[in-house]
Design a protein around this motif. Structure first.
Motif, short mmCIF file in Angstrom:
data_model
loop_
_atom_site.label_atom_id
_atom_site.label_comp_id
_atom_site.label_asym_id
_atom_site.label_seq_id
_atom_site.Cartn_x
_atom_site.Cartn_y
_atom_site.Cartn_z
N ILE A 1 -19.36 -11.07 -4.97
CA ILE A 1 -18.44 -11.95 -5.70
C ILE A 1 -17.80 -11.15 -6.84
O ILE A 1 -18.49 -10.47 -7.60
N ARG A 2 -16.45 -11.22 -6.92
CA ARG A 2 -15.71 -10.61 -8.03
C ARG A 2 -15.01 -11.73 -8.81
O ARG A 2 -14.36 -12.60 -8.22
N PHE A 3 -15.12 -11.69 -10.13
CA PHE A 3 -14.54 -12.74 -10.96
C PHE A 3 -13.10 -12.43 -11.38
O PHE A 3 -12.43 -13.28 -11.95
N GLY A 4 -12.62 -11.22 -11.13
CA GLY A 4 -11.27 -10.85 -11.52
C GLY A 4 -10.25 -11.28 -10.49
O GLY A 4 -10.52 -12.09 -9.60
N PRO A 5 -9.02 -10.73 -10.58
CA PRO A 5 -7.97 -11.05 -9.59
C PRO A 5 -8.41 -10.69 -8.18
O PRO A 5 -9.19 -9.75 -7.97
N ALA A 6 -7.89 -11.42 -7.19
CA ALA A 6 -8.33 -11.26 -5.81
C ALA A 6 -8.07 -9.87 -5.27
O ALA A 6 -8.87 -9.33 -4.51
N GLY A 7 -6.98 -9.23 -5.62
CA GLY A 7 -6.64 -7.93 -5.05
C GLY A 7 -7.28 -6.77 -5.77
O GLY A 7 -7.12 -5.62 -5.34
N GLU A 8 -7.98 -7.02 -6.83
CA GLU A 8 -8.54 -5.92 -7.62
C GLU A 8 -9.74 -5.30 -6.91
O GLU A 8 -10.65 -6.01 -6.47
N ARG A 9 -9.73 -3.98 -6.81
CA ARG A 9 -10.82 -3.27 -6.13
C ARG A 9 -11.76 -2.70 -7.17
O ARG A 9 -11.45 -1.75 -7.87
N ARG A 10 -12.91 -3.33 -7.32
CA ARG A 10 -13.94 -2.84 -8.23
C ARG A 10 -15.28 -3.38 -7.75
O ARG A 10 -15.35 -4.20 -6.83
N SER B 1 -35.36 -8.04 -17.92
CA SER B 1 -35.87 -9.37 -17.60
C SER B 1 -34.94 -10.49 -18.05
O SER B 1 -35.11 -11.62 -17.64
N ALA B 2 -33.99 -10.18 -18.89
CA ALA B 2 -33.10 -11.23 -19.36
C ALA B 2 -31.83 -11.25 -18.52
O ALA B 2 -31.01 -10.34 -18.61
N PRO B 3 -31.63 -12.23 -17.65
CA PRO B 3 -30.44 -12.27 -16.81
C PRO B 3 -29.19 -12.56 -17.62
O PRO B 3 -29.25 -13.19 -18.68
N ALA B 4 -28.08 -12.09 -17.10
CA ALA B 4 -26.81 -12.34 -17.77
C ALA B 4 -26.48 -13.82 -17.71
O ALA B 4 -26.90 -14.53 -16.80
N PRO B 5 -25.75 -14.33 -18.71
CA PRO B 5 -25.38 -15.75 -18.68
C PRO B 5 -24.50 -16.07 -17.48
O PRO B 5 -23.69 -15.26 -17.06
N VAL B 6 -24.68 -17.26 -16.93
CA VAL B 6 -23.94 -17.69 -15.75
C VAL B 6 -23.07 -18.88 -16.12
O VAL B 6 -23.52 -19.80 -16.81
N ASP B 7 -21.82 -18.83 -15.68
CA ASP B 7 -20.92 -19.96 -15.89
C ASP B 7 -21.55 -21.22 -15.28
O ASP B 7 -22.03 -21.21 -14.15
N SER B 8 -21.55 -22.30 -16.06
CA SER B 8 -22.22 -23.53 -15.61
C SER B 8 -21.61 -24.06 -14.32
O SER B 8 -22.31 -24.62 -13.47
N ARG B 9 -20.29 -23.88 -14.14
CA ARG B 9 -19.65 -24.38 -12.92
C ARG B 9 -20.11 -23.58 -11.70
O ARG B 9 -20.35 -24.14 -10.63
N LEU B 10 -20.25 -22.26 -11.87
CA LEU B 10 -20.74 -21.43 -10.77
C LEU B 10 -22.18 -21.78 -10.43
O LEU B 10 -22.56 -21.89 -9.27
N GLY B 11 -23.00 -21.98 -11.47
CA GLY B 11 -24.39 -22.37 -11.23
C GLY B 11 -24.49 -23.70 -10.51
O GLY B 11 -25.30 -23.87 -9.60
N ALA B 12 -23.64 -24.66 -10.92
CA ALA B 12 -23.65 -25.97 -10.26
C ALA B 12 -23.22 -25.86 -8.80
O ALA B 12 -23.74 -26.56 -7.92
N PRO C 1 -18.61 -5.50 -7.37
CA PRO C 1 -18.81 -6.95 -7.54
C PRO C 1 -19.52 -7.27 -8.85
O PRO C 1 -20.33 -6.49 -9.36
N ASP C 2 -19.19 -8.44 -9.39
CA ASP C 2 -19.85 -8.92 -10.60
C ASP C 2 -21.16 -9.64 -10.28
O ASP C 2 -22.03 -9.77 -11.15
N ALA C 3 -21.30 -10.12 -9.07
CA ALA C 3 -22.52 -10.83 -8.66
C ALA C 3 -22.58 -10.81 -7.13
O ALA C 3 -21.63 -10.42 -6.45
N THR C 4 -23.71 -11.23 -6.60
CA THR C 4 -23.91 -11.28 -5.15
C THR C 4 -24.56 -12.61 -4.79
O THR C 4 -25.52 -13.04 -5.44
N LEU C 5 -24.02 -13.25 -3.78
CA LEU C 5 -24.59 -14.51 -3.29
C LEU C 5 -25.40 -14.23 -2.04
O LEU C 5 -24.88 -13.69 -1.07
N LEU C 6 -26.68 -14.59 -2.06
CA LEU C 6 -27.57 -14.42 -0.92
C LEU C 6 -27.90 -15.80 -0.36
O LEU C 6 -28.52 -16.63 -1.04
N VAL C 7 -27.46 -16.08 0.86
CA VAL C 7 -27.69 -17.37 1.50
C VAL C 7 -28.65 -17.17 2.67
O VAL C 7 -28.44 -16.30 3.53
#
Length: 441
Positions: free
Chosen positions: A174-183, A81-92, A185-191
């Protein structure tokens, strides 16, 4: 080490454990004593059960099996139930998106939900699984798949409850690491994008083309049939030729009316954003309509009653378009309001607005038809409308002209009580201005 502590007590004294369990021990003793007195339990068995209760009370709480299970369950629940902390800039950034957007962690828990998402999905809450708010299997599967393989998905779906609407879900990992890194995702954006208005416009366009084609095809088929008959069997049949030519003329006029209405509707829509600037006297417009339709009223045995106000009523508008509005409304009242009755036209003031009402005393309109009366080609009774020469576009034209004049069209009707069509327009009443000038003088 004190006398009251044991090495295995992890800092908790025996006295403290007994004090914490004294309520349970006392209740157990009373129950066991009652069972022995009632004869349902022997003294030896009661003593054994009592000893077991005492030993259980002395076991440290953290070592009890049930307590350990509950502790594990509580820890797991807290973790979920406790979500991971989100960078304030990403949240904004998510909050600033113009469409409904949810930021999810890899498990599908909502980390951020913007204001538009709260309006689109009322039950969405930060910290809840996305499945609590979006209960569409295709969307949830797209979120799971995108979180697993990092590929974006797009899903279109329809909702019937609480509103009938179409939505498009775009799932972007969404991946927060380098663009070419294959791993993963750290998060998912649902629009979520609302497609309801677009789908309705598309459906209206399809219906319009289908209805217009049908309306033109019927008289064309009739004309073609009569032409073939006149060229063949009725070539020398004078009475039949006269009868057929009369019908052909009616069908040609029907097509002409339909084409005129289509062209008028097209012109009005092209200038819908431009409000007319000229001033028109609504009293003169209504009088003109009454005089123009007097022959039709006489033919149908219906009187057009109109008592004009004392002075002019000036409104910003296009005179020809306003004449078209009231001609359509009065003509509909004459055709569908029932012969032998009266059509009443009123012009009254309501603050800074003038209300022109057209009332008939015919059979009325059922409630389910009222919201759709101004749709193109919508008819309450298709056969009767065609008999009366209607194209199904009259009220659609009225609605668009009134909207161009920044007015409102109100329709009121009950079965058996007739119908009233009212047009509200901003107006100026020169009589009041003359009165104010006279008073000032």
């Amino acid at each position: 080490m004190s006398a009251n502590e044991t090495p295995t007590g992890s800092g908790t004294s025996l006295a403290a454990r007994l004090a914490a369990a004294q309520g349970v021990l006392l209740a157990g003793a009373i129950v066991l004593a009652g069972a022995v007195v009632a004869g349902g339990l022997s003294v030896a068995v009661a003593l054994l059960i009592g000893a077991g209760l005492l030993v259980g009370a002395l076991i440290p709480a953290r070592r009890r099996p049930v307590a350990r299970a509950l502790a594990r369950f509580g820890t797991a629940e807290t973790t979920l139930s406790a979500p991971a902390p989100v960078d304030s800039r990403l949240g904004a950034l998510v909050q600033a998106l113009p469409e409904a957007a949810l930021l999810l962690d890899p498990r599908g828990t909502v980390l951020v939900a913007n204001a538009e998402a709260a309006r689109t999905v009322a039950s969405v809450r930060v910290g809840d699984p996305v499945s609590f708010a979006v209960r569409v299997p295709e969307v949830l599967e797209a979120v799971r798949s995108a979180s697993a393989d990092g590929e974006p998905r797009r899903v279109e779906f329809a909702e019937r409850v609480p509103l009938d609407r179409w939505l498009q879900a775009s799932v972007v990992p969404i991946r927060f690491g380098p663009a070419g890194e294959r791993r993963k995702p750290d998060a998912t954006l649902l629009v979520l994008r609302d497609l309801t208005q677009q789908r309705r416009v598309e459906q209206m366009r399809v219906d319009f083309i289908a209805n217009a084609s049908h309306e033109l095809r019927t008289p064309l088929a009739s004309l073609s049939g009569f032409i073939e008959t006149l060229q063949g069997p009725a070539r020398n049949d004078t009475p039949a030729r006269e009868r057929f030519l009369k019908i052909m003329g009616e069908q040609a006029r029907r097509m002409s009316r339909l084409i005129d209405d289509l062209l008028s509707l097209s012109r009005i829509e092209m200038t819908a954003h431009m409000r007319p600037e000229a001033e028109v006297d609504l009293v003169a417009v209504v009088n003109h309509v009454r005089d123009a339709l007097a022959p039709l009223a006489l033919e149908r045995g219906v009187a057009i009653a109109f008592v004009p106000p004392a002075g002019p009523v000036m409104a910003r508008g296009d005179r020809d378009e306003l004449i078209r509005v009231f001609e359509n409304l009065v003509e509909n009242a004459l055709k569908y309001g029932g012969a032998g009755e009266e059509v009443t036209v009123t012009l009254v003031r309501d603050g800074g607005e003038a209300i022109v009402g057209v009332r008939d005393y015919g059979p009325g309109i059922a409630p389910e038809h009222l919201p759709r009366l101004t749709e193109r080609f919508y008819r309450v009774d298709t056969a009767h409308s065609r008999e009366q020469g209607g194209t199904g576009l009259g009220l659609a034209i009225v609605k668009h002209i009134v909207a161009r004049h920044r007015g409102r069209l109100v329709i009121e009707s009950r079965p058996g009580e007739g119908a009233t069509f009212s047009v509200r327009l901003s107006a100026r009443f020169p009589k009041d201005e003359k009165t104010e000038v006279s008073s000032a003088a």
